[in-house]
Write a protein that holds these residues in place. Structure first.
Motif, short mmCIF file in Angstrom:
data_model
loop_
_atom_site.label_atom_id
_atom_site.label_comp_id
_atom_site.label_asym_id
_atom_site.label_seq_id
_atom_site.Cartn_x
_atom_site.Cartn_y
_atom_site.Cartn_z
N ALA A 88 0.71 -1.37 -0.22
CA ALA A 88 -0.12 0.04 0.03
C ALA A 88 1.06 1.14 -0.01
O ALA A 88 1.72 1.14 0.42
N ASP A 89 0.33 2.50 -0.40
CA ASP A 89 0.88 3.54 -0.45
C ASP A 89 1.56 4.14 0.67
O ASP A 89 2.81 4.39 0.58
N ALA A 93 5.88 -1.65 2.43
CA ALA A 93 5.86 -2.39 0.87
C ALA A 93 5.16 -1.57 -0.18
O ALA A 93 4.28 -2.15 -0.79
N SER A 94 5.49 -0.24 -0.20
CA SER A 94 4.87 0.59 -1.21
C SER A 94 5.42 0.62 -2.61
O SER A 94 6.75 0.09 -2.59
N ALA A 95 5.08 1.07 -3.59
CA ALA A 95 5.74 1.08 -4.95
C ALA A 95 6.87 2.08 -4.96
O ALA A 95 7.94 1.66 -5.37
N ASP A 96 6.85 2.99 -4.25
CA ASP A 96 7.88 4.07 -4.15
C ASP A 96 9.13 3.33 -3.51
O ASP A 96 10.28 3.46 -4.24
N ASN A 97 8.68 2.65 -2.34
CA ASN A 97 9.96 1.97 -1.63
C ASN A 97 10.49 0.70 -2.71
O ASN A 97 11.94 0.71 -2.72
N GLY A 122 -0.71 -9.36 -0.05
CA GLY A 122 -1.31 -8.62 -1.05
C GLY A 122 -1.58 -7.27 -0.70
O GLY A 122 -1.17 -6.56 0.40
N GLY A 123 -2.40 -6.57 -1.58
CA GLY A 123 -2.90 -5.09 -1.14
C GLY A 123 -3.29 -4.24 -2.22
O GLY A 123 -4.27 -5.03 -3.18
N SER A 124 -2.76 -3.26 -2.67
CA SER A 124 -3.39 -2.28 -3.62
C SER A 124 -3.13 -2.79 -5.19
O SER A 124 -1.91 -3.18 -5.46
N PRO A 125 -3.94 -2.93 -5.77
CA PRO A 125 -3.76 -3.42 -7.23
C PRO A 125 -2.85 -2.39 -8.08
O PRO A 125 -2.07 -2.62 -9.01
N VAL A 126 -3.07 -1.08 -7.83
CA VAL A 126 -2.29 0.29 -8.40
C VAL A 126 -0.68 -0.05 -8.06
O VAL A 126 0.20 -0.04 -9.02
N GLN A 127 -0.35 -0.11 -6.71
CA GLN A 127 0.83 -0.41 -6.33
C GLN A 127 1.33 -1.60 -6.58
O GLN A 127 2.69 -1.48 -7.10
N SER A 128 0.82 -2.81 -6.76
CA SER A 128 1.43 -4.02 -7.10
C SER A 128 1.64 -4.05 -8.62
O SER A 128 2.72 -4.39 -9.32
N GLY A 129 0.73 -3.07 -9.68
CA GLY A 129 0.88 -3.17 -11.05
C GLY A 129 2.27 -2.05 -11.23
O GLY A 129 2.87 -2.32 -12.12
N ALA A 312 -1.82 11.28 7.06
CA ALA A 312 -3.20 10.11 6.84
C ALA A 312 -4.31 11.32 6.61
O ALA A 312 -4.50 11.91 7.61
N SER A 313 -5.00 11.40 5.82
CA SER A 313 -6.03 12.09 5.51
C SER A 313 -7.52 11.77 6.42
O SER A 313 -7.58 10.75 6.81
N VAL A 314 -8.21 12.72 6.69
CA VAL A 314 -9.46 12.26 7.39
C VAL A 314 -10.33 11.61 6.71
O VAL A 314 -11.14 10.72 7.13
N ALA A 315 -10.37 11.82 5.49
CA ALA A 315 -11.37 11.02 4.63
C ALA A 315 -11.12 9.50 4.47
O ALA A 315 -11.67 8.69 4.45
N GLU A 316 -9.69 9.21 4.33
CA GLU A 316 -9.16 8.07 4.36
C GLU A 316 -9.51 7.13 5.84
O GLU A 316 -9.76 6.16 5.97
N GLN A 317 -9.40 8.05 6.78
CA GLN A 317 -9.72 7.43 8.27
C GLN A 317 -11.25 7.14 8.35
O GLN A 317 -11.72 5.99 8.76
#
Length: 330
Positions: A88-89, A93-97, A122-129, A312-317
């Motif tokens: 996950a972002d 184990a984020s894509a950036d890292n 597993g996790g985010s399909p975007v990060q995995s991609g 972390a944004s309030v919307a995410e929480q």
């Protein structure tokens, strides 16, 4: 003798003396309280200053220490990159890292091979991609450097998505491998709201803007639409695995291969999901031929972790509280 003369022990003189004593005592107590308040304020100030100093030092020196370790490599080695935990972002184990680690490993002339040691659900399909695409790009750019995925306890869903981009995949006989599917979970509180006598009032400027609202009953057309989104993501996942594994998949039309089931490493070899059984040490020593392993995994400093948590944004929480986190390869 005058009647106005009073002895030193008269009540009037005692009252005046007591008043002066009380005023003096009051001033002394007030001064003491003020001094204590002043001391506490200065104490808080200096503690805060010390905290900020240490915080800044961590932010400044952590990257420098990582750079120093990377610059000291002078012998041939196998590059090791950990893919651990949720993909996950905001996770390790984020894509950036992972992508940053991969690029550093490929840029090092002493790298003889790269091992992705995977232990992830597993996790985010975007990060995995993102990671999948970068592995394929780097492999095409430098075909002499092979990439090996080694699954330890778990290599499922988005983690297997990443592994399928490697030249070869290894696992332990008891590893759990596969789970090629997509999920998006949430909760429905409609019945609870009715029992409590609470009305949900949602105002939107689009007909389907609130179609994932857990406090409203699902609609058939919106459910079908969302299922289509998940199916599309699943088909992308399947296409990537087929492209990465190619003819090594024993039966691409196996009815349960892409159903979300998981298999042991031993079973996965028979299905063509895994090339062989072995650990990271085995692959480095016997496959790559360079037993010395150098860890290229990005090590996040306390400052980095704190910053991500603060960011972390309030919307995410709120989304997490509601039980909806978007499509996930799990």
């Amino acid at each position: 003798m005058s009647d106005e003369w009073k002895s030193p022990s008269s009540p009037e003189r005692d009252d005046a003396g007591d008043a002066k004593s009380w005023k003096l005592l009051e001033k002394t107590l007030l001064a003491s309280v003020q001094e204590q308040r002043r001391s506490r304020r200065w104490g808080i100030f200096f503690k805060s200053l010390t905290f900020l100093y240490l915080f800044g030092a961590l932010a400044l020196f952590s990257p420098l220490m990582d750079f120093g370790k990377g610059a000291s490599r002078s012998t041939s080695h196998t590059a090791l990159i950990e893919v651990k935990g949720m993909i996950a972002d905001t996770e390790a184990a984020s894509a950036d890292n992972i992508v940053g680690s991969l690029r550093a490993a490929f840029e090092d002339e002493k790298t003889k091979g790269v091992i992705l040691r995977i232990n992830s659900p597993g996790g985010s399909p975007v990060q995995s991609g993102y990671i999948y695409d970068e592995i394929r790009r780097l492999r095409a750019q430098k075909p002499n450097i092979k990439v090996y995925a080694v699954i330890t306890d778990l290599g499922a869903s988005g983690a297997y998505y990443i592994a399928s981009a490697a030249d070869q995949i290894y696992a332990d006989k008891a590893s759990l491998v596969g789970s090629i599917g997509v999920t998006a979970a949430g909760f429905g509180f409609v019945g609870t709201m009715e029992k409590l006598g609470v009305d949900r009032r949602t105002y939107t400027s689009g007909e389907h803007k609130a179609f994932l609202d857990p406090f409203q009953p699902p609609k058939a057309d919106e459910t079908a639409f969302w299922q289509g989104v998940l199916d599309t993501t699943h088909n992308q996942f399947i296409a990537s695995v087929k492209a990465g594994r190619g003819d090594r998949l024993k039966d691409k039309d196996h009815p349960e291969l892409f159903s979300g089931l998981v298999w042991t490493g031993e079973q996965a070899v028979g299905l063509g999901l895994v090339d062989g059984l072995g650990s990271a040490s085995y692959v480095a020593r016997d496959i790559i031929g360079e037993k010395e392993m150098v860890d290229y995994t990005v090590k996040e400093s306390p400052f980095d972790r704190f910053s991500k948590k603060m960011g972390a944004s309030v919307a995410e929480q709120i989304a997490m509280w509601a039980g909806f986190t978007g499509p996930s390869l799990r």
